[in-house]
Design a protein around this motif. Structure first.
Motif, mmCIF file in Angstrom:
data_model
loop_
_atom_site.group_PDB
_atom_site.id
_atom_site.type_symbol
_atom_site.label_atom_id
_atom_site.label_comp_id
_atom_site.label_asym_id
_atom_site.label_seq_id
_atom_site.Cartn_x
_atom_site.Cartn_y
_atom_site.Cartn_z
ATOM 1 N N SER A 151 4.512 -14.998 -30.932
ATOM 2 C CA SER A 151 4.196 -14.517 -29.847
ATOM 3 C C SER A 151 4.572 -13.040 -29.917
ATOM 4 O O SER A 151 5.461 -12.773 -30.664
ATOM 5 N N ALA A 152 4.238 -12.121 -28.908
ATOM 6 C CA ALA A 152 4.766 -10.860 -28.853
ATOM 7 C C ALA A 152 4.880 -10.299 -27.354
ATOM 8 O O ALA A 152 4.121 -10.922 -26.710
ATOM 9 N N LEU A 153 5.605 -9.368 -27.451
ATOM 10 C CA LEU A 153 5.854 -8.602 -26.064
ATOM 11 C C LEU A 153 6.012 -7.169 -26.292
ATOM 12 O O LEU A 153 6.553 -6.636 -27.109
ATOM 13 N N LEU A 154 4.944 -6.659 -25.343
ATOM 14 C CA LEU A 154 5.457 -5.101 -25.209
ATOM 15 C C LEU A 154 6.524 -4.766 -24.798
ATOM 16 O O LEU A 154 6.896 -5.433 -23.786
ATOM 17 N N PHE A 155 7.337 -3.810 -25.310
ATOM 18 C CA PHE A 155 8.776 -3.835 -25.252
ATOM 19 C C PHE A 155 9.285 -2.376 -25.104
ATOM 20 O O PHE A 155 8.776 -1.667 -26.176
ATOM 21 N N THR A 156 9.954 -1.824 -24.243
ATOM 22 C CA THR A 156 10.798 -0.554 -24.025
ATOM 23 C C THR A 156 12.268 -0.636 -24.026
ATOM 24 O O THR A 156 12.809 0.317 -24.287
ATOM 25 N N GLY A 157 12.620 -1.840 -23.475
ATOM 26 C CA GLY A 157 14.134 -1.825 -23.230
ATOM 27 C C GLY A 157 14.451 -1.541 -21.517
ATOM 28 O O GLY A 157 15.572 -1.583 -21.214
ATOM 29 N N GLY A 158 13.321 -1.421 -20.945
ATOM 30 C CA GLY A 158 13.538 -1.298 -19.271
ATOM 31 C C GLY A 158 13.589 -2.528 -18.684
ATOM 32 O O GLY A 158 13.948 -3.676 -19.370
ATOM 33 N N VAL A 159 13.500 -2.485 -17.405
ATOM 34 C CA VAL A 159 14.011 -3.530 -16.608
ATOM 35 C C VAL A 159 12.935 -4.438 -16.800
ATOM 36 O O VAL A 159 13.330 -5.859 -17.199
ATOM 37 N N ASP A 160 11.797 -4.414 -16.642
ATOM 38 C CA ASP A 160 10.527 -5.368 -16.557
ATOM 39 C C ASP A 160 10.296 -5.919 -18.039
ATOM 40 O O ASP A 160 10.032 -7.227 -18.303
ATOM 41 N N SER A 161 10.373 -5.045 -19.153
ATOM 42 C CA SER A 161 10.278 -5.802 -20.389
ATOM 43 C C SER A 161 11.383 -6.413 -20.776
ATOM 44 O O SER A 161 11.574 -7.496 -21.576
ATOM 45 N N THR A 162 12.499 -6.161 -20.465
ATOM 46 C CA THR A 162 14.069 -6.788 -20.782
ATOM 47 C C THR A 162 13.816 -8.163 -20.175
ATOM 48 O O THR A 162 14.268 -9.107 -20.545
ATOM 49 N N TYR A 163 13.529 -8.303 -19.023
ATOM 50 C CA TYR A 163 13.254 -9.404 -18.192
ATOM 51 C C TYR A 163 12.192 -10.355 -18.949
ATOM 52 O O TYR A 163 12.499 -11.624 -19.084
ATOM 53 N N ALA A 164 11.289 -9.645 -19.362
ATOM 54 C CA ALA A 164 10.250 -10.696 -20.180
ATOM 55 C C ALA A 164 10.796 -11.260 -21.171
ATOM 56 O O ALA A 164 10.502 -12.332 -21.689
ATOM 57 N N TYR A 165 11.611 -10.467 -22.095
ATOM 58 C CA TYR A 165 12.334 -10.944 -23.211
ATOM 59 C C TYR A 165 13.163 -12.204 -22.940
ATOM 60 O O TYR A 165 13.226 -13.156 -23.515
ATOM 61 N N VAL A 166 13.983 -11.736 -21.973
ATOM 62 C CA VAL A 166 14.901 -12.935 -21.199
ATOM 63 C C VAL A 166 14.110 -14.139 -20.994
ATOM 64 O O VAL A 166 14.575 -15.206 -21.469
ATOM 65 N N SER A 167 13.049 -14.108 -20.315
ATOM 66 C CA SER A 167 12.203 -15.119 -19.944
ATOM 67 C C SER A 167 11.611 -15.943 -21.286
ATOM 68 O O SER A 167 11.516 -17.295 -21.329
ATOM 69 N N HIS A 168 11.419 -15.187 -22.366
ATOM 70 C CA HIS A 168 10.664 -15.860 -23.473
ATOM 71 C C HIS A 168 11.480 -15.802 -24.641
ATOM 72 O O HIS A 168 10.987 -15.973 -25.687
ATOM 73 N N ARG A 169 12.858 -15.752 -24.559
ATOM 74 C CA ARG A 169 13.655 -15.303 -25.785
ATOM 75 C C ARG A 169 13.624 -16.509 -26.643
ATOM 76 O O ARG A 169 13.855 -16.273 -27.815
ATOM 77 N N THR A 170 13.444 -17.866 -26.224
ATOM 78 C CA THR A 170 13.316 -19.120 -27.352
ATOM 79 C C THR A 170 11.922 -18.935 -28.073
ATOM 80 O O THR A 170 12.016 -19.625 -29.137
ATOM 81 N N GLU A 171 10.929 -18.078 -27.769
ATOM 82 C CA GLU A 171 9.935 -17.715 -28.705
ATOM 83 C C GLU A 171 9.966 -16.773 -29.702
ATOM 84 O O GLU A 171 9.521 -16.574 -30.597
ATOM 85 N N PRO A 321 26.861 -9.346 -23.060
ATOM 86 C CA PRO A 321 27.768 -8.594 -21.992
ATOM 87 C C PRO A 321 27.629 -7.124 -22.224
ATOM 88 O O PRO A 321 27.916 -6.455 -21.398
ATOM 89 N N THR A 322 27.187 -6.849 -23.606
ATOM 90 C CA THR A 322 27.054 -5.217 -23.674
ATOM 91 C C THR A 322 25.581 -4.869 -23.697
ATOM 92 O O THR A 322 25.254 -3.646 -24.022
ATOM 93 N N LEU A 323 24.797 -5.511 -23.216
ATOM 94 C CA LEU A 323 23.315 -5.123 -23.165
ATOM 95 C C LEU A 323 23.164 -3.831 -22.359
ATOM 96 O O LEU A 323 23.849 -3.763 -21.204
ATOM 97 N N GLU A 324 22.248 -2.729 -22.686
ATOM 98 C CA GLU A 324 21.977 -1.585 -22.154
ATOM 99 C C GLU A 324 20.403 -1.487 -21.756
ATOM 100 O O GLU A 324 19.919 -1.847 -22.794
ATOM 101 N N LEU A 325 20.123 -1.161 -20.553
ATOM 102 C CA LEU A 325 18.845 -0.880 -20.247
ATOM 103 C C LEU A 325 18.473 0.599 -20.467
ATOM 104 O O LEU A 325 19.382 1.448 -20.551
#
Length: 468
Positions: A151-171, A321-325
Protein backbone atom coordinates in the motif's frame (compact mmCIF):
# COMPACT_ATOMS: atom_id res chain seq x y z
CA UNK A 1 -12.87 17.86 -34.51
CA UNK A 2 -10.66 18.76 -31.54
CA UNK A 3 -8.07 16.29 -30.32
CA UNK A 4 -4.81 15.74 -28.45
CA UNK A 5 -2.38 12.98 -29.48
CA UNK A 6 0.19 11.40 -27.16
CA UNK A 7 3.37 10.89 -29.21
CA UNK A 8 6.84 9.44 -28.62
CA UNK A 9 6.19 7.88 -25.21
CA UNK A 10 9.54 6.73 -23.80
CA UNK A 11 10.99 5.39 -20.56
CA UNK A 12 14.71 6.11 -20.18
CA UNK A 13 15.99 4.92 -16.82
CA UNK A 14 13.76 6.66 -14.30
CA UNK A 15 12.44 9.30 -16.74
CA UNK A 16 9.09 9.17 -18.51
CA UNK A 17 8.64 11.55 -21.45
CA UNK A 18 6.21 12.11 -24.29
CA UNK A 19 5.06 14.82 -26.67
CA UNK A 20 1.61 16.38 -26.69
CA UNK A 21 0.27 17.18 -30.15
CA UNK A 22 -2.98 19.18 -30.07
CA UNK A 23 -5.36 20.21 -32.79
CA UNK A 24 -5.48 23.93 -33.55
CA UNK A 25 -8.39 24.56 -31.19
CA UNK A 26 -6.41 23.27 -28.18
CA UNK A 27 -3.03 24.82 -28.88
CA UNK A 28 -3.49 27.57 -26.32
CA UNK A 29 -3.71 24.95 -23.56
CA UNK A 30 -0.60 22.98 -24.62
CA UNK A 31 2.96 24.30 -24.68
CA UNK A 32 5.85 23.03 -26.79
CA UNK A 33 7.42 21.42 -23.71
CA UNK A 34 7.40 17.59 -23.61
CA UNK A 35 5.41 16.08 -20.75
CA UNK A 36 7.93 14.63 -18.31
CA UNK A 37 7.90 12.67 -15.03
CA UNK A 38 10.97 11.69 -12.99
CA UNK A 39 10.79 8.70 -10.63
CA UNK A 40 13.29 7.53 -8.04
CA UNK A 41 13.88 4.13 -9.61
CA UNK A 42 13.97 2.69 -13.12
CA UNK A 43 10.67 2.38 -14.98
CA UNK A 44 12.09 0.75 -18.11
CA UNK A 45 10.34 -2.57 -17.34
CA UNK A 46 6.92 -0.91 -17.05
CA UNK A 47 4.58 -1.63 -20.00
CA UNK A 48 3.66 1.28 -22.25
CA UNK A 49 0.01 0.89 -21.26
CA UNK A 50 0.94 1.76 -17.67
CA UNK A 51 3.46 4.42 -18.74
CA UNK A 52 0.67 6.23 -20.58
CA UNK A 53 -1.39 6.67 -17.41
CA UNK A 54 0.41 9.75 -15.98
CA UNK A 55 -0.03 11.81 -19.13
CA UNK A 56 -3.58 10.61 -19.82
CA UNK A 57 -4.61 11.43 -16.25
CA UNK A 58 -3.53 15.02 -16.76
CA UNK A 59 -4.48 15.53 -20.41
CA UNK A 60 -7.92 13.92 -20.49
CA UNK A 61 -9.68 16.50 -18.26
CA UNK A 62 -8.39 19.27 -20.56
CA UNK A 63 -9.74 17.36 -23.54
CA UNK A 64 -13.10 16.76 -21.82
CA UNK A 65 -13.45 20.49 -21.15
CA UNK A 66 -13.28 21.05 -24.90
CA UNK A 67 -15.23 18.05 -26.20
CA UNK A 68 -11.96 16.71 -27.61
CA UNK A 69 -10.70 13.18 -28.26
CA UNK A 70 -7.37 11.78 -27.05
CA UNK A 71 -5.20 9.39 -29.06
CA UNK A 72 -2.57 7.07 -27.60
CA UNK A 73 -0.83 3.95 -28.91
CA UNK A 74 -1.36 1.75 -25.85
CA UNK A 75 -3.29 1.95 -22.61
CA UNK A 76 -3.94 -0.27 -19.63
CA UNK A 77 -7.43 -1.70 -20.06
CA UNK A 78 -8.45 -1.25 -16.44
CA UNK A 79 -7.41 2.40 -16.50
CA UNK A 80 -9.31 3.00 -19.74
CA UNK A 81 -12.49 1.87 -18.01
CA UNK A 82 -11.57 3.98 -14.96
CA UNK A 83 -11.33 7.08 -17.15
CA UNK A 84 -14.90 6.55 -18.29
CA UNK A 85 -16.10 6.43 -14.67
CA UNK A 86 -14.07 9.50 -13.67
CA UNK A 87 -15.33 11.37 -16.72
CA UNK A 88 -18.93 10.63 -15.79
CA UNK A 89 -18.34 12.04 -12.28
CA UNK A 90 -16.61 15.17 -13.58
CA UNK A 91 -19.30 15.82 -16.17
CA UNK A 92 -21.92 15.58 -13.46
CA UNK A 93 -19.89 17.94 -11.26
CA UNK A 94 -19.06 20.59 -13.88
CA UNK A 95 -21.57 21.81 -16.45
CA UNK A 96 -18.88 23.28 -18.70
CA UNK A 97 -17.21 19.91 -19.36
CA UNK A 98 -18.30 18.32 -22.63
CA UNK A 99 -16.61 14.89 -22.64
CA UNK A 100 -14.64 13.12 -25.33
CA UNK A 101 -13.32 9.75 -26.43
CA UNK A 102 -10.03 8.01 -25.71
CA UNK A 103 -8.79 6.06 -28.74
CA UNK A 104 -6.02 3.48 -28.24
CA UNK A 105 -4.39 1.26 -30.85
CA UNK A 106 -3.89 -1.43 -28.21
CA UNK A 107 -5.26 -2.19 -24.75
CA UNK A 108 -3.33 -4.37 -22.32
CA UNK A 109 -3.84 -6.14 -19.04
CA UNK A 110 -0.42 -6.84 -17.44
CA UNK A 111 -2.00 -9.30 -15.01
CA UNK A 112 -3.33 -11.64 -17.68
CA UNK A 113 -1.41 -13.88 -20.03
CA UNK A 114 -4.34 -14.05 -22.42
CA UNK A 115 -4.97 -11.18 -24.85
CA UNK A 116 -7.40 -8.58 -23.56
CA UNK A 117 -10.60 -7.76 -25.38
CA UNK A 118 -11.08 -4.31 -26.89
CA UNK A 119 -12.55 -1.87 -24.41
CA UNK A 120 -15.21 -0.69 -26.88
CA UNK A 121 -15.74 -0.23 -30.56
CA UNK A 122 -14.64 3.39 -30.57
CA UNK A 123 -18.12 4.69 -31.32
CA UNK A 124 -19.72 7.54 -29.44
CA UNK A 125 -18.39 8.88 -26.13
CA UNK A 126 -16.49 5.78 -25.04
CA UNK A 127 -13.05 4.28 -25.10
CA UNK A 128 -12.08 2.35 -28.20
CA UNK A 129 -9.17 0.44 -29.73
CA UNK A 130 -8.66 1.69 -33.25
CA UNK A 131 -7.45 -1.62 -34.64
CA UNK A 132 -8.86 -4.09 -32.11
CA UNK A 133 -5.40 -5.51 -31.34
CA UNK A 134 -4.00 -6.20 -27.88
CA UNK A 135 -0.69 -6.78 -26.21
CA UNK A 136 0.29 -8.75 -23.15
CA UNK A 137 3.24 -8.85 -20.80
CA UNK A 138 4.32 -11.61 -18.42
CA UNK A 139 5.28 -9.04 -15.80
CA UNK A 140 2.78 -7.29 -13.60
CA UNK A 141 2.52 -5.34 -10.36
CA UNK A 142 4.50 -7.26 -7.77
CA UNK A 143 6.77 -8.96 -10.33
CA UNK A 144 9.43 -6.29 -9.86
CA UNK A 145 8.50 -5.38 -6.31
CA UNK A 146 11.23 -5.55 -3.66
CA UNK A 147 9.25 -6.98 -0.78
CA UNK A 148 8.00 -3.65 0.55
CA UNK A 149 4.48 -2.70 1.53
CA UNK A 150 1.67 -3.30 -0.93
CA UNK A 151 0.00 0.00 0.00
CA UNK A 152 1.05 3.61 -0.53
CA UNK A 153 -0.11 7.03 0.61
CA UNK A 154 0.31 10.47 -0.91
CA UNK A 155 2.02 12.28 1.96
CA UNK A 156 3.09 15.82 2.83
CA UNK A 157 2.99 15.75 6.62
CA UNK A 158 -0.09 17.96 6.87
CA UNK A 159 -3.25 17.25 8.84
CA UNK A 160 -5.04 15.21 6.18
CA UNK A 161 -2.15 12.98 5.06
CA UNK A 162 -0.96 12.48 8.65
CA UNK A 163 -4.46 11.37 9.61
CA UNK A 164 -4.44 8.97 6.64
CA UNK A 165 -1.13 7.54 7.88
CA UNK A 166 -2.52 7.16 11.42
CA UNK A 167 -5.54 5.32 9.99
CA UNK A 168 -3.44 2.94 7.86
CA UNK A 169 -0.23 2.70 9.87
CA UNK A 170 -0.61 -1.04 10.39
CA UNK A 171 -0.18 -1.43 6.60
CA UNK A 172 3.22 0.35 6.73
CA UNK A 173 2.34 2.34 3.60
CA UNK A 174 4.99 3.70 1.27
CA UNK A 175 4.97 7.50 1.57
CA UNK A 176 4.67 9.18 -1.83
CA UNK A 177 5.55 12.83 -2.38
CA UNK A 178 5.02 14.66 -5.66
CA UNK A 179 6.72 17.78 -6.98
CA UNK A 180 4.95 19.65 -9.72
CA UNK A 181 1.84 21.21 -8.26
CA UNK A 182 2.18 23.22 -5.01
CA UNK A 183 5.96 22.86 -5.34
CA UNK A 184 6.86 23.62 -8.95
CA UNK A 185 9.79 22.08 -10.87
CA UNK A 186 11.32 25.56 -11.22
CA UNK A 187 14.76 26.02 -9.65
CA UNK A 188 13.21 28.66 -7.40
CA UNK A 189 11.42 25.83 -5.59
CA UNK A 190 14.46 23.54 -5.24
CA UNK A 191 14.85 24.46 -1.59
CA UNK A 192 11.16 23.83 -0.85
CA UNK A 193 11.36 20.40 -2.47
CA UNK A 194 14.54 19.59 -0.52
CA UNK A 195 12.80 20.51 2.73
CA UNK A 196 9.79 18.36 1.87
CA UNK A 197 11.95 15.36 0.93
CA UNK A 198 13.97 15.72 4.12
CA UNK A 199 10.87 15.92 6.28
CA UNK A 200 9.11 12.97 4.63
CA UNK A 201 12.31 10.89 4.70
CA UNK A 202 12.76 11.64 8.39
CA UNK A 203 9.16 10.67 9.15
CA UNK A 204 9.59 7.47 7.14
CA UNK A 205 12.83 6.57 8.93
CA UNK A 206 11.20 7.13 12.32
CA UNK A 207 8.32 4.82 11.37
CA UNK A 208 10.27 2.22 9.35
CA UNK A 209 8.56 3.12 6.08
CA UNK A 210 9.63 3.34 2.46
CA UNK A 211 9.38 6.50 0.40
CA UNK A 212 8.75 7.32 -3.24
CA UNK A 213 9.50 10.73 -4.77
CA UNK A 214 8.02 11.87 -8.07
CA UNK A 215 8.72 15.06 -10.04
CA UNK A 216 6.73 16.30 -13.02
CA UNK A 217 6.43 19.31 -15.30
CA UNK A 218 2.73 18.70 -15.95
CA UNK A 219 1.87 22.33 -15.18
CA UNK A 220 4.24 23.61 -17.83
CA UNK A 221 3.63 20.96 -20.50
CA UNK A 222 -0.02 21.92 -20.17
CA UNK A 223 -0.41 25.71 -20.01
CA UNK A 224 -1.52 26.09 -16.41
CA UNK A 225 -1.80 29.88 -16.63
CA UNK A 226 -4.13 29.70 -19.62
CA UNK A 227 -6.22 26.92 -18.04
CA UNK A 228 -6.62 29.09 -14.96
CA UNK A 229 -7.52 32.15 -17.03
CA UNK A 230 -10.01 30.36 -19.23
CA UNK A 231 -11.84 28.27 -16.62
CA UNK A 232 -11.65 30.45 -13.50
CA UNK A 233 -15.12 31.79 -14.34
CA UNK A 234 -16.57 28.29 -13.87
CA UNK A 235 -14.87 27.16 -10.66
CA UNK A 236 -14.38 28.37 -7.09
CA UNK A 237 -10.68 27.58 -7.06
CA UNK A 238 -8.23 26.98 -9.88
CA UNK A 239 -8.25 24.45 -12.73
CA UNK A 240 -6.33 21.72 -10.92
CA UNK A 241 -7.94 22.18 -7.51
CA UNK A 242 -11.45 22.19 -8.97
CA UNK A 243 -11.06 19.73 -11.83
CA UNK A 244 -7.82 17.91 -12.38
CA UNK A 245 -5.81 17.13 -9.29
CA UNK A 246 -7.41 13.95 -7.94
CA UNK A 247 -7.06 12.02 -11.19
CA UNK A 248 -3.86 13.86 -12.13
CA UNK A 249 -1.89 13.20 -8.95
CA UNK A 250 -3.00 9.58 -8.63
CA UNK A 251 -2.26 8.89 -12.29
CA UNK A 252 1.31 10.15 -11.87
CA UNK A 253 1.83 7.29 -9.41
CA UNK A 254 1.03 4.44 -11.83
CA UNK A 255 4.59 3.52 -12.94
CA UNK A 256 5.76 3.85 -9.33
CA UNK A 257 2.97 1.57 -8.15
CA UNK A 258 3.77 -0.98 -10.86
CA UNK A 259 7.46 -1.22 -9.94
CA UNK A 260 6.69 -1.55 -6.22
CA UNK A 261 3.68 -3.86 -6.41
CA UNK A 262 1.32 -1.34 -4.80
CA UNK A 263 -2.22 -2.69 -4.56
CA UNK A 264 -3.87 0.13 -2.57
CA UNK A 265 -3.05 3.80 -3.10
CA UNK A 266 -4.55 6.33 -0.70
CA UNK A 267 -5.08 10.05 -1.20
CA UNK A 268 -6.21 12.01 1.83
CA UNK A 269 -9.54 13.82 1.71
CA UNK A 270 -9.56 17.59 2.01
CA UNK A 271 -13.31 17.86 2.58
CA UNK A 272 -15.86 15.66 4.27
CA UNK A 273 -19.44 14.47 4.00
CA UNK A 274 -21.86 17.38 3.80
CA UNK A 275 -19.52 19.70 1.90
CA UNK A 276 -20.74 20.05 -1.66
CA UNK A 277 -17.95 21.92 -3.43
CA UNK A 278 -16.76 21.56 -7.00
CA UNK A 279 -13.46 20.00 -5.98
CA UNK A 280 -11.25 17.82 -8.17
CA UNK A 281 -10.50 15.23 -5.49
CA UNK A 282 -13.62 13.52 -4.13
CA UNK A 283 -14.75 9.96 -3.43
CA UNK A 284 -16.75 9.86 -6.67
CA UNK A 285 -13.56 10.70 -8.57
CA UNK A 286 -10.64 9.17 -6.68
CA UNK A 287 -12.35 5.90 -5.81
CA UNK A 288 -12.87 5.28 -9.53
CA UNK A 289 -9.16 5.62 -10.35
CA UNK A 290 -7.54 2.23 -10.87
CA UNK A 291 -5.21 0.32 -13.17
CA UNK A 292 -4.10 -3.29 -13.36
CA UNK A 293 -3.08 -4.36 -9.86
CA UNK A 294 -3.85 -1.04 -8.14
CA UNK A 295 -7.00 0.50 -6.66
CA UNK A 296 -7.03 4.12 -5.46
CA UNK A 297 -8.91 5.31 -2.38
CA UNK A 298 -10.16 8.73 -1.25
CA UNK A 299 -9.38 8.43 2.46
CA UNK A 300 -10.88 10.12 5.51
CA UNK A 301 -14.00 11.59 3.92
CA UNK A 302 -16.06 10.33 6.86
CA UNK A 303 -14.34 12.73 9.28
CA UNK A 304 -14.21 16.51 9.43
CA UNK A 305 -10.84 18.22 9.64
CA UNK A 306 -11.26 18.76 13.36
CA UNK A 307 -12.12 15.10 13.84
CA UNK A 308 -8.94 14.18 11.95
CA UNK A 309 -6.97 16.42 14.30
CA UNK A 310 -8.67 14.66 17.22
CA UNK A 311 -7.46 11.30 15.87
CA UNK A 312 -3.95 12.71 15.47
CA UNK A 313 -4.12 13.95 19.06
CA UNK A 314 -4.99 10.42 20.23
CA UNK A 315 -2.02 9.11 18.24
CA UNK A 316 0.23 11.75 19.80
CA UNK A 317 -0.91 10.76 23.29
CA UNK A 318 -0.41 7.04 22.69
CA UNK A 319 2.56 6.75 20.34
CA UNK A 320 4.09 9.98 19.04
CA UNK A 321 4.45 12.73 21.67
CA UNK A 322 6.91 14.74 19.53
CA UNK A 323 4.97 14.60 16.24
CA UNK A 324 5.11 17.82 14.21
CA UNK A 325 2.75 18.75 11.40
CA UNK A 326 3.59 20.84 8.33
CA UNK A 327 0.72 22.81 6.79
CA UNK A 328 2.16 26.27 6.17
CA UNK A 329 1.19 28.19 3.02
CA UNK A 330 4.42 30.21 3.18
CA UNK A 331 7.28 27.90 4.21
CA UNK A 332 8.26 24.26 3.77
CA UNK A 333 11.00 24.20 6.44
CA UNK A 334 8.55 24.46 9.30
CA UNK A 335 5.48 26.58 9.88
CA UNK A 336 5.53 30.39 9.82
CA UNK A 337 2.84 30.50 12.50
CA UNK A 338 1.30 33.63 10.93
CA UNK A 339 -0.58 32.57 7.76
CA UNK A 340 -4.26 31.64 7.84
CA UNK A 341 -3.59 27.92 7.55
CA UNK A 342 -1.04 27.95 10.39
CA UNK A 343 -3.43 29.82 12.66
CA UNK A 344 -6.34 27.59 11.70
CA UNK A 345 -4.30 24.44 12.42
CA UNK A 346 -3.01 25.83 15.72
CA UNK A 347 -6.55 26.58 16.90
CA UNK A 348 -7.60 23.07 15.85
CA UNK A 349 -4.75 21.56 17.87
CA UNK A 350 -5.76 23.54 20.94
CA UNK A 351 -9.34 22.39 20.56
CA UNK A 352 -8.04 18.80 20.45
CA UNK A 353 -6.20 19.32 23.72
CA UNK A 354 -2.69 19.75 22.30
CA UNK A 355 -0.20 22.58 22.72
CA UNK A 356 0.39 23.86 19.16
CA UNK A 357 3.91 25.01 20.00
CA UNK A 358 4.89 21.40 20.80
CA UNK A 359 3.78 20.25 17.36
CA UNK A 360 5.23 22.83 15.00
CA UNK A 361 3.13 25.98 15.51
CA UNK A 362 4.35 28.90 17.63
CA UNK A 363 1.15 30.11 19.26
CA UNK A 364 0.15 32.25 22.22
CA UNK A 365 -3.13 33.68 23.48
CA UNK A 366 -2.34 37.03 21.85
CA UNK A 367 -2.59 35.29 18.46
CA UNK A 368 -6.35 35.03 18.88
CA UNK A 369 -6.57 38.80 18.51
CA UNK A 370 -4.43 38.66 15.34
CA UNK A 371 -6.64 35.96 13.82
CA UNK A 372 -9.77 38.01 14.43
CA UNK A 373 -8.25 41.22 13.03
CA UNK A 374 -7.00 39.43 9.92
CA UNK A 375 -10.32 37.73 9.26
CA UNK A 376 -12.28 40.94 9.76
CA UNK A 377 -9.91 42.93 7.52
CA UNK A 378 -10.02 40.37 4.69
CA UNK A 379 -6.25 40.01 4.93
CA UNK A 380 -6.35 36.44 3.64
CA UNK A 381 -7.53 35.21 0.24
CA UNK A 382 -10.24 32.85 1.47
CA UNK A 383 -12.64 30.62 -0.43
CA UNK A 384 -15.51 28.31 0.36
CA UNK A 385 -12.91 25.77 1.55
CA UNK A 386 -11.87 27.98 4.43
CA UNK A 387 -15.44 28.93 5.29
CA UNK A 388 -16.32 25.29 5.85
CA UNK A 389 -13.17 24.71 7.89
CA UNK A 390 -13.75 27.69 10.19
CA UNK A 391 -17.37 26.54 10.55
CA UNK A 392 -16.01 23.13 11.58
CA UNK A 393 -13.86 24.83 14.21
CA UNK A 394 -16.87 26.87 15.36
CA UNK A 395 -18.86 23.66 15.87
CA UNK A 396 -16.13 22.37 18.16
CA UNK A 397 -15.91 25.71 19.98
CA UNK A 398 -19.54 25.21 21.06
CA UNK A 399 -18.40 22.11 22.97
CA UNK A 400 -15.18 23.56 24.40
CA UNK A 401 -14.55 25.46 27.61
CA UNK A 402 -11.99 28.25 26.95
CA UNK A 403 -8.74 28.26 28.92
CA UNK A 404 -8.15 32.02 29.05
CA UNK A 405 -9.98 35.36 28.72
CA UNK A 406 -8.51 35.95 25.22
CA UNK A 407 -9.55 32.48 24.09
CA UNK A 408 -13.04 33.10 25.50
CA UNK A 409 -13.30 36.42 23.66
CA UNK A 410 -12.23 34.80 20.40
CA UNK A 411 -14.68 31.92 20.84
CA UNK A 412 -17.53 34.36 21.49
CA UNK A 413 -16.59 36.38 18.39
CA UNK A 414 -16.33 33.27 16.21
CA UNK A 415 -19.71 31.97 17.35
CA UNK A 416 -21.31 35.23 16.23
CA UNK A 417 -19.19 35.86 13.11
CA UNK A 418 -20.68 35.92 9.62
CA UNK A 419 -18.34 33.45 7.94
CA UNK A 420 -19.97 33.84 4.54
CA UNK A 421 -19.38 37.58 4.76
CA UNK A 422 -15.75 37.10 5.75
CA UNK A 423 -15.16 34.92 2.69
CA UNK A 424 -16.93 37.39 0.41
CA UNK A 425 -14.81 40.25 1.76
CA UNK A 426 -11.69 38.28 0.81
CA UNK A 427 -12.57 38.01 -2.91
CA UNK A 428 -9.72 38.93 -5.30
CA UNK A 429 -9.84 42.54 -6.48
CA UNK A 430 -11.73 43.45 -9.64
CA UNK A 431 -8.51 44.16 -11.54
CA UNK A 432 -7.38 40.57 -11.00
CA UNK A 433 -10.70 39.11 -12.15
CA UNK A 434 -10.73 41.35 -15.23
CA UNK A 435 -7.24 40.20 -16.20
CA UNK A 436 -8.29 36.55 -15.96
CA UNK A 437 -11.41 37.21 -18.01
CA UNK A 438 -9.49 39.14 -20.66
CA UNK A 439 -6.96 36.37 -20.96
CA UNK A 440 -9.59 34.10 -22.46
CA UNK A 441 -9.17 36.08 -25.68
CA UNK A 442 -5.50 36.96 -25.23
CA UNK A 443 -2.57 35.25 -26.98
CA UNK A 444 -0.88 32.78 -24.65
CA UNK A 445 2.50 34.51 -24.86
CA UNK A 446 0.97 37.84 -23.78
CA UNK A 447 -0.99 36.33 -20.90
CA UNK A 448 2.01 34.38 -19.60
CA UNK A 449 3.85 37.69 -19.25
CA UNK A 450 0.97 39.61 -17.71
CA UNK A 451 -0.38 37.11 -15.20
CA UNK A 452 2.81 36.62 -13.14
CA UNK A 453 3.19 40.40 -12.99
CA UNK A 454 -0.33 40.75 -11.59
CA UNK A 455 0.31 37.91 -9.15
CA UNK A 456 3.38 39.71 -7.87
CA UNK A 457 1.49 42.95 -7.39
CA UNK A 458 -1.33 41.22 -5.54
CA UNK A 459 1.14 39.30 -3.37
CA UNK A 460 2.81 42.55 -2.30
CA UNK A 461 -0.57 44.13 -1.59
CA UNK A 462 -1.62 41.18 0.57
CA UNK A 463 1.55 41.47 2.62
CA UNK A 464 0.78 45.07 3.57
CA UNK A 465 -2.98 44.84 4.07
CA UNK A 466 -4.09 45.83 7.60
CA UNK A 467 -4.57 43.07 10.11
CA UNK A 468 -2.09 40.70 8.48
Amino acid sequence: MSWIAIDRLTADGSTLECDLRPSRELRRFVTNTPFRVEYDRSIEAVPDGILAIPVLANVCPVAWANGADVYVDEVDRTFAHALEDVKASLLELHDFLEGGTLYARRTIDPLENAPSAPVADGAGDSTGATDGSTTTTPAGPGATADGGSDSALLFTGGVDSTYAYVSHRTENPTLVSIRGWTITPDHADDEKWAHLCERVSSFAADHDLETAFIETNALSALDHAMLLAHYKRYVDGAWYSSVGHGLGLLGLCAPMAYTRGIEDLYVAATHWEGIDLEWGSRPDIDDHVRWSGTQCHHDGYDRTRQERIDAIADYVDSEAPTLELQTCNVRMDGNCGECEKCYRTAVGLRLAGLNPTAHGYPFADADYDRIRRSLEAGAWDLGEDERYMWADIRNRVRETEPDSPRERAFFEWLLAADLEGLVADADPPLSHRVLRAGARNTPTSVYNLAYPMMQGVQSRLRRIRPGQ
